[in-house]
Design an enzyme around this catalytic site. Sequence first.
Site, PDB file in Angstrom:
ATOM      1  CG  HIS A 162      -1.980  -1.058   1.150  1.00 56.81           C
ATOM      2  ND1 HIS A 162      -3.305  -0.779   0.929  1.00 56.81           N
ATOM      3  CD2 HIS A 162      -1.901  -2.410   1.233  1.00 56.81           C
ATOM      4  CE1 HIS A 162      -4.002  -1.906   0.902  1.00 56.81           C
ATOM      5  NE2 HIS A 162      -3.166  -2.907   1.088  1.00 56.81           N
ATOM      6  CG  ASP A 370       0.266   9.303   1.019  1.00 64.60           C
ATOM      7  OD1 ASP A 370       0.172   8.072   1.189  1.00 64.60           O
ATOM      8  OD2 ASP A 370      -0.392  10.146   1.657  1.00 64.60           O
TER       9      ASP A 370
END
Length: 464
Positions: A162, A370
């Site tokens: 992720h 991110d």
Amino acid sequence: MTVRSSFVVVANRLPVDEVITPEGRQWRRSPGGLVTALHPVLAQHKGTWVGWAGGVGEAPEPFDLEGIRLHPVALSAEELERYYEGQSNATIWPLYHDAVETPVYKRRWREAYRIVNARFAEAAAEVAADGATVWVQDYQLQLVPAMLRELRPDLRIGFFLHIPFPPIELFMQMPLRAEVLRGLLGADLVGFQQRLAAQNFVRLARHLLGLRYEGQTIEVDGRRVKAGAFPISIDVAEMERMAADPMVQARAKQIRAELGDPKTVVLGVDRLDYTKGIERRLKAFRELLADGKLSVPEAVMVQVATPSRERVEHYQALRVKVEREVGRINGEFGRVGVPAVHYLHQSYSRSELAALYCASDVMMVTPLRDGMNLVAKEYVASRSDTGGSLVLSEFAGAAAEMRQAFLCNPHDPEGLKDALLRAAHVDSVEARRRMRIMQRHLRTHDVGHWARSFLNELGVPEAQ
Ligand code: ADP
Ligand code: G6P
């Protein structure tokens, strides 16, 4: 008796929250896109989710909740410190996020990471039926695929990361590097948020282990391991529904009124994490106030910073810095009863977050790095009124899909200030145009699409 499933998800956390009621301990499904996306597949396959239930010491017995079998894995207090806070969140997390904070390397953390990963692999091996599919999630469990293959060569194993996967030069710092890479190569399919990350991975396999690859497929011990990009998303329909709820809309109005009905509400919603660029965002807001480009009370900022990983030093230091900056801004630019920044170090319900999204004019999503950033997607999905503008860092995975946001480089203070001002002053026709394009994209790229794409590629027939 152990229930065996043909579909198993393995993640550090179970998708449940513990609630203490007068009748005793109960479990409630936790909100979040991942569980929503996987729920139908899990329910259809009498699936099992293996994960940590929170807390330390003995794990609760496996239990069923809303058609899913939950199989808790225990962590001792020492393992929590060394595997979760240490190796996962003070070594791997900063390293994989461009080393924006210096990664810390400790031998005893690596040892705990091995031990805990082995425990997760054993639990998955125990609950997986013959020939089952097992989908391992995220950076806390990178050794699990190979460990599981060793125990159960009959399984089909997928892994999804992720967070970003770093370039070779950074990855090579990690003392556990070869073991982590071999761990991941235990999977049949390794998924990343972005193409560049998948490329980093296949190149690393050649660089570190001398493995051959063609396209995105690596040859390992006579097996073929595929790498690919599968950008994760949110439950778009649920977000749209929630934001359109009259109660949420009324709450959004109330929030604006409570803020003094300013012209411009600037919002930030993040875990209190140093990758999110919260400090730089606050500084940009302060400088705009100092330059007279924005002023209080016409403009106010709301920064929600969810408490996170509070015992890890980097996080403690960040909290001090953020709170000092908030104090400085309010000290210089606030007035009695009118702060410039409303800082909320709290967790909120999904509906309160939706109301905050709807109450804001400019959403600032400015991470230094991110993997994806779901807040950016939630914001866009919640604005079916097509109001609001999104300022989005180029360093968030979401920027690859949401080109109509006001993209910025958060390392450049002038660029950040400029993006904030442009978003605050954009005319409403242009703002709506941008929002609509991003919303159209999200509707066809929701979290269900993400899960199906990955499982199709892994060859799970029912997902097709
Ligand atoms: P990360 O996974 O690094 O935390 P994301 O933006 O991808 O970052 O996901 C964060 C998730 O946490 C989003 O679904 C968001 O709605 C949720 N969230 C963020 N802040 C809060 C909060 N204060 N209360 C409740 N949920 C929050
Ligand atoms: C990120 C990670 C997840 C993690 C989440 C919350 O999204 O990719 O794996 O669960 O942050 O962090 P926490 O440490 O509280 O699980």
